[in-house]
Every structure is written in C-alpha cells, then in structure tokens.
Design a protein around this motif. Structure first.
Motif, mmCIF file in Angstrom:
data_model
loop_
_atom_site.group_PDB
_atom_site.id
_atom_site.type_symbol
_atom_site.label_atom_id
_atom_site.label_comp_id
_atom_site.label_asym_id
_atom_site.label_seq_id
_atom_site.Cartn_x
_atom_site.Cartn_y
_atom_site.Cartn_z
ATOM 1 N N THR A 60 -2.906 -9.829 -55.856
ATOM 2 C CA THR A 60 -1.604 -9.787 -55.195
ATOM 3 C C THR A 60 -1.552 -8.485 -54.397
ATOM 4 O O THR A 60 -2.010 -8.434 -53.276
ATOM 5 C CB THR A 60 -0.466 -9.883 -56.221
ATOM 6 O OG1 THR A 60 -0.702 -8.919 -57.282
ATOM 7 C CG2 THR A 60 -0.414 -11.268 -56.844
ATOM 8 N N ASP B 33 -9.751 -11.496 -51.226
ATOM 9 C CA ASP B 33 -9.588 -12.901 -51.588
ATOM 10 C C ASP B 33 -10.930 -13.623 -51.643
ATOM 11 O O ASP B 33 -11.160 -14.476 -52.502
ATOM 12 C CB ASP B 33 -8.653 -13.594 -50.599
ATOM 13 C CG ASP B 33 -7.257 -12.987 -50.614
ATOM 14 O OD1 ASP B 33 -6.791 -12.619 -51.708
ATOM 15 O OD2 ASP B 33 -6.646 -12.874 -49.542
ATOM 16 N N ARG C 171 -6.770 -12.448 -60.295
ATOM 17 C CA ARG C 171 -5.748 -12.572 -59.264
ATOM 18 C C ARG C 171 -5.776 -11.370 -58.340
ATOM 19 O O ARG C 171 -6.154 -10.267 -58.743
ATOM 20 C CB ARG C 171 -4.346 -12.684 -59.884
ATOM 21 C CG ARG C 171 -4.144 -13.847 -60.837
ATOM 22 C CD ARG C 171 -2.765 -13.793 -61.468
ATOM 23 N NE ARG C 171 -2.714 -14.545 -62.720
ATOM 24 C CZ ARG C 171 -1.764 -14.419 -63.629
ATOM 25 N NH1 ARG C 171 -0.767 -13.582 -63.414
ATOM 26 N NH2 ARG C 171 -1.792 -15.140 -64.743
#
Length: 207
Positions: free
Chosen positions: A103, A159, A101
């Motif tokens: 964030t 990303d 992930r």
C-alpha cells in the motif's frame, strides 16, 4: 523437445531471486563516503577532543546509514523468504507467509498475525501514478479499426516485485521443505557500534 506431460521429468527448479533498491544503494554509498572523508579529516587534523568526537560520530552514523541503505534485502527461493531489514533479519518459510501487500509500504504478513516491512522494496506512489497514466493511454485505443491487445498491463516496480513473490509463494506453500516457523535475528553488528557511538557522543557533550 521434451513433452511437459512426461511424469518422469524432474520438478522444475527456479533460481533464487534477490531484490534491493538501487537508489538506496547509491545514496547510502555516497553518504558513507562523505562521512568517512569528513571524519578522516577531523581525525588527522583535529584536537584530541575533536578526534574523539569524530570517532564516536563515525561509530554512530556509518552503521546507521549502512543499515538503512546498503543492508535491506529481500531474497526468495522455493522454500523460504528472507527479509533483511535495517536491524533485523527475518526468515519466513513460505508456509508461514499469509499474505504480501504493497500500500504505502511493502509488507509481509504471517499466519501468526505478525507483520514485517520489506525495506528493500520501496513503494513509490509517483511511479504508480505514472504507470497508471501509461496504462490508460495504452488501453481503449483501436488499432487499424480493431481493439487489438496492447499486451500486459504495466506495473510499478514494487507491485511487480510483490506479484513475483506471490507467484513463488503460491507455487511453494505446500512443499514439504517450505514448512516451518518464522525466525527473527537482530543485527548486533549494526546496533553495537551505533550504541557505543551514541554513548560516546553523549559523554563528549557533557564534558
């Protein structure tokens, strides 16, 4: 042209991928060069006490700067993910990776509940906003009276990196060679000189 349906074709092999932060590499190299220049000047021209202090400062500072700028690396192949952070190197077979992930920072999670940060993949909120604005400008605009396909939606670098790692993980999780347990190793080549330098600076400050 080889048909993709031929069962006799060997499994496709994918090249190993490495990820690093160019900005961190450049910044770290400049800081180390500046530190060595100042330290060398003190070692050559300073008093005995100044020379000792400069030596301990170099032992303390140079490994730390290198650890946080030059050392971080993420390397992925078909079997495992290697994460090299400032003080540790984590080797994760893909079967042990639960999720990845990004964030406020890029992280990898294992099935055992452990979490490791990917220092080599910095997350830039500014870059995300810029990419989002570009994507918004590129969507919803008709071309020649038609809603033409504007192509793939752009992604921020972090990303995009995690999307590639997810792709490798999904492809490799069930491979026999991708099984195993995580392995964590400490970087004593960084910790040793830094601790010695810190102790030396404390002693010089007391004297």
């Amino acid at each position: 042209m080889t048909s993709p349906e031929r069962s006799t074709s060997p499994p496709q092999q994918y090249a190993e991928r490495s990820y690093r932060s160019p900005a961190a590499l450049v910044g770290g190299a400049l800081l180390i060069a500046l530190g060595l220049w100042l330290g060398a000047d003190a070692l050559l021209r300073g008093t005995p006490a100044t020379k000792l202090t400069a030596l301990f400062a170099l032992l303390f500072g140079v490994p730390l700067v290198a650890a946080f700028s030059l050392r971080p690396l993420v390397r992925a192949n078909e079997d495992r993910l290697l994460v090299r952070n400032p003080f540790r190197t984590i080797t994760l077979p893909w079967a042990a990776v639960e999720d990845l992930r990004a964030t406020f920072s890029a992280e990898v999670f294992t099935g055992a509940g452990a979490k490791y940060q990917l220092w080599a993949v910095p997350v830039s909120l500014r870059q995300r906003k810029k990419v989002a604005r570009q994507a918004a400008r590129g969507t919803g605009r008709p071309r020649f009276g038609l809603n033409a396909d504007a192509g793939p939606v752009p992604k921020a670098m972090a990303d995009q990196t995690l999307a590639e790692l997810h792709e490798i993980k999904d492809r490799a999780t069930h491979r026999e060679t991708a099984q195993g347990e995580p392995e964590v190793r400490w970087s004593y080549a960084v910790l040793g000189p830094s601790v010695l330098g810190a102790v030396g600076l404390v002693v010089m400050g007391v004297l």
